[in-house]
Design an enzyme around this catalytic site. Structure first.
Site, mmCIF file in Angstrom:
data_model
loop_
_atom_site.group_PDB
_atom_site.id
_atom_site.type_symbol
_atom_site.label_atom_id
_atom_site.label_comp_id
_atom_site.label_asym_id
_atom_site.label_seq_id
_atom_site.Cartn_x
_atom_site.Cartn_y
_atom_site.Cartn_z
ATOM 1 N N ARG A 48 0.860 -1.069 -0.078
ATOM 2 C CA ARG A 48 -0.115 0.137 -0.048
ATOM 3 C C ARG A 48 0.705 1.220 -0.015
ATOM 4 O O ARG A 48 0.571 2.331 -0.782
ATOM 5 C CB ARG A 48 -0.944 0.007 1.145
ATOM 6 C CG ARG A 48 -1.840 1.130 1.379
ATOM 7 C CD ARG A 48 -3.047 0.916 2.352
ATOM 8 N NE ARG A 48 -3.679 2.030 2.553
ATOM 9 C CZ ARG A 48 -3.827 2.920 3.938
ATOM 10 N NH1 ARG A 48 -3.017 2.437 5.011
ATOM 11 N NH2 ARG A 48 -4.314 3.987 3.703
ATOM 12 N N HIS A 52 0.563 4.038 -2.873
ATOM 13 C CA HIS A 52 0.173 5.205 -2.767
ATOM 14 C C HIS A 52 1.248 6.368 -2.836
ATOM 15 O O HIS A 52 1.103 7.601 -3.245
ATOM 16 C CB HIS A 52 -0.276 5.381 -1.172
ATOM 17 C CG HIS A 52 -1.922 5.091 -0.924
ATOM 18 N ND1 HIS A 52 -2.494 5.580 0.127
ATOM 19 C CD2 HIS A 52 -2.439 3.830 -1.736
ATOM 20 C CE1 HIS A 52 -3.630 4.825 0.069
ATOM 21 N NE2 HIS A 52 -3.539 3.946 -1.070
ATOM 22 N N HIS A 175 -5.653 -6.461 -3.838
ATOM 23 C CA HIS A 175 -6.711 -6.511 -2.730
ATOM 24 C C HIS A 175 -6.781 -7.879 -2.220
ATOM 25 O O HIS A 175 -7.321 -8.291 -1.172
ATOM 26 C CB HIS A 175 -7.879 -5.807 -2.914
ATOM 27 C CG HIS A 175 -7.870 -4.178 -2.673
ATOM 28 N ND1 HIS A 175 -8.792 -3.613 -2.857
ATOM 29 C CD2 HIS A 175 -6.613 -3.430 -2.146
ATOM 30 C CE1 HIS A 175 -8.531 -2.369 -2.905
ATOM 31 N NE2 HIS A 175 -7.427 -2.238 -2.293
ATOM 32 N N TRP A 191 -10.129 -8.978 2.035
ATOM 33 C CA TRP A 191 -10.981 -9.080 0.913
ATOM 34 C C TRP A 191 -10.960 -10.706 0.713
ATOM 35 O O TRP A 191 -11.736 -11.252 0.051
ATOM 36 C CB TRP A 191 -10.246 -8.424 -0.068
ATOM 37 C CG TRP A 191 -10.546 -6.984 -0.331
ATOM 38 C CD1 TRP A 191 -11.338 -6.270 -0.777
ATOM 39 C CD2 TRP A 191 -9.568 -6.218 0.255
ATOM 40 N NE1 TRP A 191 -11.093 -5.168 -0.725
ATOM 41 C CE2 TRP A 191 -10.031 -4.848 0.175
ATOM 42 C CE3 TRP A 191 -8.349 -6.099 1.227
ATOM 43 C CZ2 TRP A 191 -9.549 -3.598 0.482
ATOM 44 C CZ3 TRP A 191 -7.779 -4.980 1.538
ATOM 45 C CH2 TRP A 191 -8.425 -3.677 1.154
HETATM 46 FE FE1 DDH Z 1 -6.265 -0.366 -1.793
HETATM 47 N N1 DDH Z 1 -7.453 0.141 -0.085
HETATM 48 N N2 DDH Z 1 -7.500 0.738 -2.844
HETATM 49 N N3 DDH Z 1 -5.160 -0.900 -3.378
HETATM 50 N N4 DDH Z 1 -4.908 -1.585 -0.628
HETATM 51 C C1 DDH Z 1 -6.811 -0.275 1.115
HETATM 52 C C2 DDH Z 1 -5.853 -1.318 1.623
HETATM 53 C C3 DDH Z 1 -4.961 -1.874 0.740
HETATM 54 C C4 DDH Z 1 -8.572 1.250 -2.373
HETATM 55 C C5 DDH Z 1 -8.774 1.387 -0.905
HETATM 56 C C6 DDH Z 1 -8.282 0.805 -0.080
HETATM 57 C C7 DDH Z 1 -5.461 -0.385 -4.692
HETATM 58 C C8 DDH Z 1 -6.724 0.152 -5.127
HETATM 59 C C9 DDH Z 1 -7.563 0.805 -4.321
HETATM 60 C C10 DDH Z 1 -3.799 -2.181 -1.173
HETATM 61 C C11 DDH Z 1 -3.412 -1.948 -2.471
HETATM 62 C C12 DDH Z 1 -3.929 -1.326 -3.473
HETATM 63 C C13 DDH Z 1 -7.884 0.227 2.227
HETATM 64 C C14 DDH Z 1 -7.828 -0.067 3.494
HETATM 65 C C15 DDH Z 1 -8.590 0.996 1.245
HETATM 66 C C16 DDH Z 1 -9.879 1.714 1.840
HETATM 67 C C17 DDH Z 1 -6.876 0.772 4.187
HETATM 68 C C18 DDH Z 1 -6.954 0.524 5.800
HETATM 69 O O1 DDH Z 1 -7.833 0.775 6.260
HETATM 70 O O2 DDH Z 1 -5.894 0.034 6.241
HETATM 71 C C19 DDH Z 1 -9.315 1.841 -3.581
HETATM 72 C C20 DDH Z 1 -10.529 2.965 -3.383
HETATM 73 C C21 DDH Z 1 -8.744 1.427 -4.676
HETATM 74 C C22 DDH Z 1 -9.321 1.626 -6.050
HETATM 75 O O3 DDH Z 1 -10.194 2.204 -6.058
HETATM 76 C C23 DDH Z 1 -8.851 1.014 -7.140
HETATM 77 C C24 DDH Z 1 -4.276 -0.576 -5.630
HETATM 78 C C25 DDH Z 1 -4.458 -0.269 -6.950
HETATM 79 C C26 DDH Z 1 -3.421 -1.273 -4.892
HETATM 80 C C27 DDH Z 1 -2.229 -1.793 -5.388
HETATM 81 O O4 DDH Z 1 -1.173 -2.082 -4.673
HETATM 82 C C28 DDH Z 1 -1.735 -1.761 -6.820
HETATM 83 C C29 DDH Z 1 -3.364 -3.022 -0.054
HETATM 84 C C30 DDH Z 1 -2.286 -4.132 -0.365
HETATM 85 C C31 DDH Z 1 -4.009 -2.837 0.718
HETATM 86 C C32 DDH Z 1 -4.036 -3.577 2.488
HETATM 87 C C33 DDH Z 1 -3.124 -2.854 3.334
HETATM 88 C C34 DDH Z 1 -3.204 -3.227 4.669
HETATM 89 O O5 DDH Z 1 -2.425 -2.710 5.790
HETATM 90 O O6 DDH Z 1 -3.459 -4.358 4.773
#
Ligand code: DDH
Length: 290
Positions: A48, A52, A175, A191
Protein backbone atom coordinates in the site's frame (compact mmCIF):
# COMPACT_ATOMS: atom_id res chain seq x y z
CA UNK A 1 19.66 13.02 -20.52
CA UNK A 2 22.53 10.97 -19.14
CA UNK A 3 23.58 14.12 -17.33
CA UNK A 4 20.61 13.94 -15.00
CA UNK A 5 21.34 10.31 -14.18
CA UNK A 6 24.95 11.21 -13.55
CA UNK A 7 23.85 14.06 -11.29
CA UNK A 8 21.57 11.70 -9.39
CA UNK A 9 24.43 9.26 -8.97
CA UNK A 10 26.70 12.07 -7.92
CA UNK A 11 24.25 13.05 -5.22
CA UNK A 12 24.28 9.49 -3.92
CA UNK A 13 28.04 9.50 -3.86
CA UNK A 14 28.54 6.50 -6.10
CA UNK A 15 26.67 4.20 -8.34
CA UNK A 16 25.35 1.08 -6.67
CA UNK A 17 25.13 -2.32 -8.29
CA UNK A 18 22.28 -4.77 -8.49
CA UNK A 19 24.01 -6.75 -5.72
CA UNK A 20 23.85 -3.68 -3.46
CA UNK A 21 20.10 -3.35 -4.05
CA UNK A 22 19.71 -7.09 -3.56
CA UNK A 23 21.08 -6.60 -0.04
CA UNK A 24 18.34 -4.03 0.61
CA UNK A 25 15.80 -6.47 -0.85
CA UNK A 26 17.02 -9.21 1.49
CA UNK A 27 16.90 -6.89 4.52
CA UNK A 28 13.28 -5.96 3.74
CA UNK A 29 12.34 -9.60 3.07
CA UNK A 30 13.89 -10.74 6.33
CA UNK A 31 11.69 -8.44 8.40
CA UNK A 32 8.34 -8.94 6.63
CA UNK A 33 6.95 -11.39 9.12
CA UNK A 34 5.80 -9.67 12.28
CA UNK A 35 4.13 -11.83 14.86
CA UNK A 36 1.09 -10.12 16.34
CA UNK A 37 0.77 -7.53 13.57
CA UNK A 38 -2.47 -8.02 11.60
CA UNK A 39 -2.26 -11.37 9.83
CA UNK A 40 1.42 -11.84 10.63
CA UNK A 41 3.08 -9.86 7.84
CA UNK A 42 3.93 -6.28 6.96
CA UNK A 43 3.76 -7.16 3.26
CA UNK A 44 0.25 -5.74 2.67
CA UNK A 45 0.95 -2.36 4.23
CA UNK A 46 4.28 -2.13 2.33
CA UNK A 47 2.44 -2.76 -0.95
CA UNK A 48 0.00 0.00 0.00
CA UNK A 49 2.90 2.39 0.72
CA UNK A 50 4.49 1.66 -2.66
CA UNK A 51 1.14 2.20 -4.41
CA UNK A 52 0.16 5.41 -2.62
CA UNK A 53 3.62 6.89 -3.13
CA UNK A 54 3.24 6.30 -6.90
CA UNK A 55 -0.50 6.75 -7.51
CA UNK A 56 -0.46 10.53 -7.17
CA UNK A 57 0.81 10.81 -10.75
CA UNK A 58 -0.93 13.07 -13.25
CA UNK A 59 0.09 12.47 -16.86
CA UNK A 60 -1.34 15.84 -17.96
CA UNK A 61 1.26 17.91 -16.14
CA UNK A 62 3.71 15.15 -15.19
CA UNK A 63 3.41 15.88 -11.46
CA UNK A 64 3.26 13.33 -8.64
CA UNK A 65 4.42 9.73 -8.78
CA UNK A 66 7.19 7.92 -6.97
CA UNK A 67 10.13 10.12 -7.89
CA UNK A 68 10.32 12.47 -4.94
CA UNK A 69 8.91 10.38 -2.06
CA UNK A 70 6.81 13.34 -1.01
CA UNK A 71 4.80 11.36 1.55
CA UNK A 72 7.71 12.12 3.90
CA UNK A 73 6.29 15.63 4.18
CA UNK A 74 3.50 16.46 6.56
CA UNK A 75 0.89 17.72 4.09
CA UNK A 76 0.94 14.49 2.09
CA UNK A 77 1.44 12.24 5.14
CA UNK A 78 -1.80 13.77 6.43
CA UNK A 79 -3.86 13.15 3.30
CA UNK A 80 -6.76 11.00 4.51
CA UNK A 81 -5.97 8.22 2.02
CA UNK A 82 -2.57 7.76 3.66
CA UNK A 83 -3.89 7.08 7.17
CA UNK A 84 -1.88 4.31 8.81
CA UNK A 85 0.99 4.42 6.32
CA UNK A 86 3.18 5.93 9.03
CA UNK A 87 3.51 2.30 10.20
CA UNK A 88 5.04 1.34 6.85
CA UNK A 89 7.21 4.47 6.63
CA UNK A 90 8.52 4.02 10.18
CA UNK A 91 9.35 0.41 9.45
CA UNK A 92 11.15 1.31 6.22
CA UNK A 93 13.15 3.96 8.07
CA UNK A 94 14.98 1.13 9.85
CA UNK A 95 16.03 -0.25 6.47
CA UNK A 96 17.03 3.25 5.35
CA UNK A 97 19.23 3.61 8.44
CA UNK A 98 21.09 0.46 7.45
CA UNK A 99 21.40 1.50 3.77
CA UNK A 100 21.51 5.32 3.89
CA UNK A 101 22.56 5.59 0.21
CA UNK A 102 19.20 4.44 -1.16
CA UNK A 103 16.61 7.13 -1.98
CA UNK A 104 13.24 6.95 -0.24
CA UNK A 105 11.41 6.56 -3.54
CA UNK A 106 13.60 3.60 -4.50
CA UNK A 107 13.26 2.14 -1.02
CA UNK A 108 9.47 2.36 -0.86
CA UNK A 109 8.92 1.01 -4.37
CA UNK A 110 11.43 -1.80 -3.82
CA UNK A 111 9.50 -2.56 -0.61
CA UNK A 112 6.37 -3.10 -2.71
CA UNK A 113 8.24 -5.45 -5.04
CA UNK A 114 9.66 -7.46 -2.13
CA UNK A 115 6.24 -7.67 -0.48
CA UNK A 116 4.47 -8.91 -3.64
CA UNK A 117 7.18 -11.44 -4.52
CA UNK A 118 7.70 -12.78 -0.99
CA UNK A 119 3.92 -13.22 -0.57
CA UNK A 120 3.94 -15.62 -3.51
CA UNK A 121 3.18 -13.10 -6.24
CA UNK A 122 4.84 -12.60 -9.61
CA UNK A 123 8.33 -11.23 -10.18
CA UNK A 124 8.05 -7.48 -10.73
CA UNK A 125 10.83 -5.87 -12.79
CA UNK A 126 12.31 -2.95 -10.85
CA UNK A 127 15.19 -0.51 -11.22
CA UNK A 128 16.59 2.29 -9.07
CA UNK A 129 16.85 5.94 -10.04
CA UNK A 130 14.34 7.94 -7.97
CA UNK A 131 15.66 10.99 -6.15
CA UNK A 132 14.44 12.60 -2.93
CA UNK A 133 12.51 15.79 -3.59
CA UNK A 134 11.15 18.65 -1.54
CA UNK A 135 7.90 19.66 0.10
CA UNK A 136 7.00 21.83 -2.88
CA UNK A 137 6.74 18.62 -4.94
CA UNK A 138 3.76 17.48 -2.82
CA UNK A 139 0.62 17.15 -4.98
CA UNK A 140 -2.87 18.22 -3.88
CA UNK A 141 -5.06 15.89 -1.82
CA UNK A 142 -7.63 13.84 -3.72
CA UNK A 143 -5.48 12.08 -6.33
CA UNK A 144 -5.93 8.59 -4.85
CA UNK A 145 -9.22 6.69 -5.26
CA UNK A 146 -12.16 7.16 -2.92
CA UNK A 147 -13.52 3.75 -1.93
CA UNK A 148 -17.08 5.02 -1.56
CA UNK A 149 -17.38 5.71 -5.29
CA UNK A 150 -17.86 3.64 -8.45
CA UNK A 151 -16.68 2.97 -12.02
CA UNK A 152 -16.71 6.57 -13.31
CA UNK A 153 -14.47 7.63 -10.46
CA UNK A 154 -12.12 4.67 -10.98
CA UNK A 155 -11.69 5.64 -14.64
CA UNK A 156 -11.23 9.31 -13.78
CA UNK A 157 -8.49 8.51 -11.25
CA UNK A 158 -6.63 5.77 -13.12
CA UNK A 159 -6.89 7.24 -16.63
CA UNK A 160 -5.19 10.32 -15.14
CA UNK A 161 -2.23 8.07 -14.23
CA UNK A 162 -2.23 6.64 -17.76
CA UNK A 163 -3.86 3.25 -17.09
CA UNK A 164 -6.60 1.51 -19.11
CA UNK A 165 -9.52 -0.67 -17.96
CA UNK A 166 -7.52 -3.90 -18.06
CA UNK A 167 -4.74 -2.38 -15.97
CA UNK A 168 -7.24 -0.98 -13.45
CA UNK A 169 -8.67 -4.46 -12.88
CA UNK A 170 -5.23 -6.12 -12.72
CA UNK A 171 -3.94 -3.58 -10.18
CA UNK A 172 -7.07 -3.96 -8.06
CA UNK A 173 -6.11 -7.61 -7.58
CA UNK A 174 -3.58 -6.37 -5.01
CA UNK A 175 -6.52 -6.52 -2.61
CA UNK A 176 -5.78 -10.25 -2.38
CA UNK A 177 -3.41 -8.90 0.26
CA UNK A 178 -4.24 -7.16 3.49
CA UNK A 179 -7.28 -5.76 5.15
CA UNK A 180 -9.15 -2.58 6.01
CA UNK A 181 -8.78 -1.05 9.47
CA UNK A 182 -11.49 1.03 11.16
CA UNK A 183 -8.89 3.40 12.59
CA UNK A 184 -7.30 4.03 9.16
CA UNK A 185 -9.98 4.08 6.45
CA UNK A 186 -13.09 3.40 8.54
CA UNK A 187 -13.74 0.17 6.62
CA UNK A 188 -13.17 -3.22 8.22
CA UNK A 189 -11.92 -6.66 7.26
CA UNK A 190 -9.93 -8.61 4.64
CA UNK A 191 -10.92 -9.23 1.03
CA UNK A 192 -9.74 -12.84 0.94
CA UNK A 193 -9.34 -15.87 3.19
CA UNK A 194 -5.54 -15.68 2.94
CA UNK A 195 -4.60 -12.00 3.19
CA UNK A 196 -0.85 -12.59 3.34
CA UNK A 197 -0.78 -14.71 0.17
CA UNK A 198 -0.72 -13.05 -3.22
CA UNK A 199 -3.19 -14.93 -5.44
CA UNK A 200 -6.16 -14.42 -7.76
CA UNK A 201 -8.58 -15.18 -4.92
CA UNK A 202 -9.87 -11.59 -4.95
CA UNK A 203 -11.25 -12.23 -8.44
CA UNK A 204 -12.68 -15.69 -7.75
CA UNK A 205 -14.46 -14.33 -4.67
CA UNK A 206 -15.77 -11.29 -6.56
CA UNK A 207 -17.09 -13.60 -9.24
CA UNK A 208 -18.44 -16.52 -7.19
CA UNK A 209 -19.62 -15.24 -3.82
CA UNK A 210 -22.93 -13.60 -3.16
CA UNK A 211 -22.22 -10.19 -1.64
CA UNK A 212 -24.60 -8.06 0.39
CA UNK A 213 -24.44 -4.69 2.11
CA UNK A 214 -23.14 -5.06 5.63
CA UNK A 215 -25.47 -3.68 8.26
CA UNK A 216 -23.30 -1.73 10.64
CA UNK A 217 -22.51 1.77 11.84
CA UNK A 218 -19.41 2.11 9.66
CA UNK A 219 -19.13 3.31 6.05
CA UNK A 220 -21.07 1.41 3.37
CA UNK A 221 -19.27 -1.81 2.49
CA UNK A 222 -20.17 -5.31 1.35
CA UNK A 223 -19.85 -8.61 3.20
CA UNK A 224 -19.95 -12.15 1.84
CA UNK A 225 -23.30 -13.71 2.54
CA UNK A 226 -21.94 -17.11 3.60
CA UNK A 227 -19.32 -16.35 6.23
CA UNK A 228 -19.71 -12.59 6.76
CA UNK A 229 -15.97 -12.54 7.39
CA UNK A 230 -14.85 -10.98 4.10
CA UNK A 231 -15.43 -7.53 2.67
CA UNK A 232 -15.58 -5.62 -0.59
CA UNK A 233 -15.50 -1.86 -1.03
CA UNK A 234 -17.98 -0.11 -3.32
CA UNK A 235 -15.05 0.42 -5.76
CA UNK A 236 -14.28 -3.32 -5.68
CA UNK A 237 -17.89 -4.19 -6.55
CA UNK A 238 -17.76 -1.69 -9.43
CA UNK A 239 -15.41 -4.16 -11.15
CA UNK A 240 -18.22 -6.70 -11.51
CA UNK A 241 -21.00 -4.18 -12.12
CA UNK A 242 -19.25 -2.57 -15.08
CA UNK A 243 -19.22 -4.74 -18.22
CA UNK A 244 -15.81 -3.67 -19.47
CA UNK A 245 -14.20 -4.24 -16.06
CA UNK A 246 -16.08 -7.52 -15.50
CA UNK A 247 -14.56 -9.03 -18.64
CA UNK A 248 -11.12 -8.86 -17.00
CA UNK A 249 -12.38 -10.05 -13.60
CA UNK A 250 -13.60 -13.19 -15.37
CA UNK A 251 -10.28 -13.71 -17.14
CA UNK A 252 -8.24 -13.30 -13.94
CA UNK A 253 -10.61 -15.50 -11.91
CA UNK A 254 -10.11 -18.32 -14.42
CA UNK A 255 -6.44 -17.85 -15.13
CA UNK A 256 -4.07 -16.96 -12.30
CA UNK A 257 -1.07 -16.93 -14.66
CA UNK A 258 -2.75 -14.26 -16.79
CA UNK A 259 -3.39 -12.19 -13.65
CA UNK A 260 0.21 -12.57 -12.44
CA UNK A 261 1.58 -11.57 -15.83
CA UNK A 262 -0.66 -8.53 -16.18
CA UNK A 263 -0.27 -7.49 -12.55
CA UNK A 264 3.51 -7.61 -12.82
CA UNK A 265 3.48 -5.33 -15.87
CA UNK A 266 0.96 -2.85 -14.47
CA UNK A 267 2.57 -2.71 -11.01
CA UNK A 268 6.05 -2.16 -12.52
CA UNK A 269 4.56 0.69 -14.60
CA UNK A 270 2.84 2.15 -11.52
CA UNK A 271 6.08 2.18 -9.55
CA UNK A 272 7.85 4.18 -12.27
CA UNK A 273 5.20 6.89 -12.69
CA UNK A 274 6.69 10.36 -12.57
CA UNK A 275 10.29 9.21 -12.84
CA UNK A 276 12.08 10.66 -15.89
CA UNK A 277 13.57 7.82 -17.96
CA UNK A 278 16.88 9.68 -17.91
CA UNK A 279 17.15 8.93 -14.18
CA UNK A 280 17.20 5.19 -14.84
CA UNK A 281 20.60 3.78 -15.72
CA UNK A 282 19.32 0.85 -17.77
CA UNK A 283 16.71 -1.89 -18.06
CA UNK A 284 14.73 -3.09 -15.05
CA UNK A 285 16.07 -5.99 -12.99
CA UNK A 286 14.44 -9.13 -11.74
CA UNK A 287 15.28 -9.22 -8.07
CA UNK A 288 14.51 -12.09 -5.77
CA UNK A 289 15.58 -14.29 -2.94
CA UNK A 290 16.69 -17.50 -4.62
FE1 DDH B 1 -6.23 -0.47 -1.83
N1 DDH B 1 -7.21 0.02 -0.13
N2 DDH B 1 -7.52 0.64 -2.91
N3 DDH B 1 -5.15 -0.86 -3.51
N4 DDH B 1 -4.89 -1.49 -0.71
C1 DDH B 1 -6.93 -0.42 1.14
C2 DDH B 1 -5.94 -1.30 1.50
C3 DDH B 1 -5.02 -1.83 0.61
C4 DDH B 1 -8.59 1.33 -2.42
C5 DDH B 1 -8.91 1.52 -1.09
C6 DDH B 1 -8.29 0.87 -0.05
C7 DDH B 1 -5.45 -0.41 -4.76
C8 DDH B 1 -6.64 0.19 -5.14
C9 DDH B 1 -7.58 0.69 -4.27
C10 DDH B 1 -3.81 -2.19 -1.21
C11 DDH B 1 -3.29 -2.11 -2.49
C12 DDH B 1 -3.91 -1.44 -3.56
C13 DDH B 1 -7.85 0.18 2.05
C14 DDH B 1 -7.87 -0.06 3.56
C15 DDH B 1 -8.70 0.96 1.32
C16 DDH B 1 -9.87 1.79 1.84
C17 DDH B 1 -6.87 0.82 4.29
C18 DDH B 1 -6.90 0.52 5.76
O1 DDH B 1 -7.95 0.76 6.38
O2 DDH B 1 -5.89 0.03 6.28
C19 DDH B 1 -9.39 1.85 -3.52
C20 DDH B 1 -10.63 2.69 -3.39
C21 DDH B 1 -8.77 1.42 -4.66
C22 DDH B 1 -9.25 1.63 -6.05
O3 DDH B 1 -10.22 2.44 -6.25
C23 DDH B 1 -8.86 0.96 -7.09
C24 DDH B 1 -4.36 -0.69 -5.65
C25 DDH B 1 -4.34 -0.29 -7.13
C26 DDH B 1 -3.39 -1.33 -4.91
C27 DDH B 1 -2.05 -1.81 -5.35
O4 DDH B 1 -1.22 -2.11 -4.56
C28 DDH B 1 -1.68 -1.90 -6.76
C29 DDH B 1 -3.29 -3.05 -0.18
C30 DDH B 1 -2.14 -4.05 -0.35
C31 DDH B 1 -4.05 -2.82 0.97
C32 DDH B 1 -3.92 -3.52 2.33
C33 DDH B 1 -3.17 -2.65 3.31
C34 DDH B 1 -3.06 -3.27 4.68
O5 DDH B 1 -2.56 -2.59 5.57
O6 DDH B 1 -3.45 -4.43 4.88
Amino acid sequence: ARGVAAAAEGKLGLRHSQQDYQKVYDAIAEKLEQEGYDDGSLAPVLVRLAWHSSGTYNKEDNTGGSNYATMRFKPEAEHGANNGLNIARDHMQKIKDAFPWISYGDLWTLGGVVAVQESGGPTVPWRPGRIDGFEHHVTPDGRLPDAAQAQDHLRFIFYRMGFNDQEIVALSGAHALGRCHTDRSGFEGPWTFSPVTFSNQYFTLLQDEPWQWRKWKGPAQYEDKKTKSLMMLPTDMALVKDKSFKKFVDIYAKDEDAFFKDFSKAFAKLLELGVPTSQFAGDAWKMGSE
